[in-house]
Structure formats: C-alpha cells, structure tokens
Design a protein around this motif. Structure first.
Motif, PDB file in Angstrom:
ATOM      1  N   ALA A 110       0.839  -1.208   0.000  1.00 57.19           N
ATOM      2  CA  ALA A 110       0.000   0.000   0.000  1.00 57.19           C
ATOM      3  C   ALA A 110       0.871   1.255   0.000  1.00 57.19           C
ATOM      4  O   ALA A 110       0.563   2.236  -0.687  1.00 57.19           O
ATOM      5  N   LEU A 111       1.970   1.223   0.737  1.00 59.22           N
ATOM      6  CA  LEU A 111       2.880   2.364   0.770  1.00 59.22           C
ATOM      7  C   LEU A 111       3.513   2.589  -0.597  1.00 59.22           C
ATOM      8  O   LEU A 111       3.576   3.722  -1.087  1.00 59.22           O
ATOM      9  N   VAL A 112       3.962   1.534  -1.240  1.00 58.70           N
ATOM     10  CA  VAL A 112       4.572   1.672  -2.568  1.00 58.70           C
ATOM     11  C   VAL A 112       3.560   2.242  -3.554  1.00 58.70           C
ATOM     12  O   VAL A 112       3.893   3.120  -4.364  1.00 58.70           O
ATOM     13  N   ARG A 113       2.305   1.801  -3.491  1.00 58.51           N
ATOM     14  CA  ARG A 113       1.274   2.349  -4.391  1.00 58.51           C
ATOM     15  C   ARG A 113       1.077   3.842  -4.142  1.00 58.51           C
ATOM     16  O   ARG A 113       0.908   4.625  -5.081  1.00 58.51           O
ATOM     17  N   ARG A 114       1.122   4.258  -2.877  1.00 60.08           N
ATOM     18  CA  ARG A 114       0.980   5.676  -2.545  1.00 60.08           C
ATOM     19  C   ARG A 114       2.173   6.472  -3.082  1.00 60.08           C
ATOM     20  O   ARG A 114       2.014   7.564  -3.621  1.00 60.08           O
ATOM     21  N   ILE A 115       3.380   5.922  -2.927  1.00 58.74           N
ATOM     22  CA  ILE A 115       4.582   6.593  -3.439  1.00 58.74           C
ATOM     23  C   ILE A 115       4.513   6.710  -4.963  1.00 58.74           C
ATOM     24  O   ILE A 115       4.814   7.765  -5.534  1.00 58.74           O
TER      25      ILE A 115
END
Length: 188
Positions: A110-115
C-alpha cells in the motif's frame, strides 16, 4: 516498526484483518479524509455499503478504527485510531509470524502504491506542494547498535507529528516513510 513504547501486535487475527486489501483501502481513506460513514466509504471505493460496513466493523473489532462523534446506525461515522503500531515478526512463530509477514507485505505494498501515485502526479500538485516531496536512500556500513540508535532518533523526530497539534491552514495529509535494514540475500 516504531521504537515507541507500545505492546507489540501479536494477534494473528488482527494482523490478517488489517492485511485485507479492502480494509487497507478503507484505513487509508479514513486517514486521508477523516470520519466517514459506510455509505460514504462505499461511494469512494466502489464497494457496496453492506460490504464496507462489514469491513469497518472488522477494523473496529481489532482497534484499528473507532466510531466518531455524531450519527447512529447506518449514519454512524468511523475514524482512524492514530498512534504507533509495533509488530515484531522475528519474535513470533507459526500462524502469528505468517500473519505478521503477510500484514507487513500488504502495508508495504500500500505504501509503494501511494509513493508511485505521488511520483506520477507530483507535477500536477499546486504550488507550494510541487517539488517539496522527497525520496532519499543511502547505503552505508553500520553496526547493529548504530542502526538501532538511528531508528530511535528518527522515532524521536517523528513522534511530535503524531500527536494532536494545531495545523497550519495549508496543511495536507503527508506520508513520511523511513526504513533501515541490513542487506540480505534470499540465500541468508
């Protein structure tokens, strides 16, 4: 993992509950937009209100969200519970360890998608937000004790940002993600 003095999350049911993709989207939505009802969540993520209500109740059951002020029944708003969460998969075994690793993988995804979304759209942000985001990475040699100290120092810097404070009128939701880990290979 934070270095805040909180009890580590060890319940595999709670970790599996948070690792669910719809629940991660709901958690992020509540974190970004504040209190929302199941119907409002449904409108934003494209799931049925009944399904959103089920996922909201599940997140609340394990303490990841809570009821917000105002409203009852179907008009009941939910909000994220802020604070630190600590998970120590290296201290877990069996189902709890598998659940912790799956939850960590889901949260990192989820963090990578946000980045990636920020990287794609950063040029479209209004001033003064264009060009203020950052990414940094260094590779260096440290002892285990030095790495631990750096984690504690970063935790000290970030801690005040998680407490209730007066926000500037132009404040936006910001993600600050920091990792520090020893290099490993799949053979280790």
């Amino acid at each position: 993992m934070s270095f805040e003095k909180v009890d580590p999350l060890e319940d595999p049911r709670a970790m599996r509950a948070l690792a669910h993709p719809i629940r991660l989207r709901i958690r992020d939505l509540l974190d970004d937009e504040g209190p929302l009802t199941a119907t409002e969540v449904s409108d934003r993520i494209g799931e049925s209100p009944a399904n959103c209500s089920f996922h909201l109740r599940t997140l609340a059951k394990y303490g990841f969200i809570e009821e917000a002020e105002g409203g009852k029944g179907r008009n009941r708003p939910w909000q994220i519970r802020h604070g630190w969460m600590r998970v120590e998969p290296e201290n877990l075994a069996g189902d709890a360890r598998r659940a912790a690793l799956a939850m960590g993988q889901a949260l990192r995804g989820a963090l990578v998608r946000r980045i990636e979304a920020w990287a794609r759209r950063s040029r479209d942000l209004p001033e003064p937000w264009r060009g203020v985001g950052f990414e940094m990475q260094i590779d260096t040699d440290l002892s285990a004790e030095e790495l631990k100290q750096i984690g504690e120092q970063i935790s000290e810097v970030l801690r005040p940002l998680t407490s209730k404070r007066e926000l500037a009128p132009d404040s936006r939701r910001i993600t600050i993600a920091v990792q520090g880990f020893p290099h490993v290979s799949d053979d280790d």
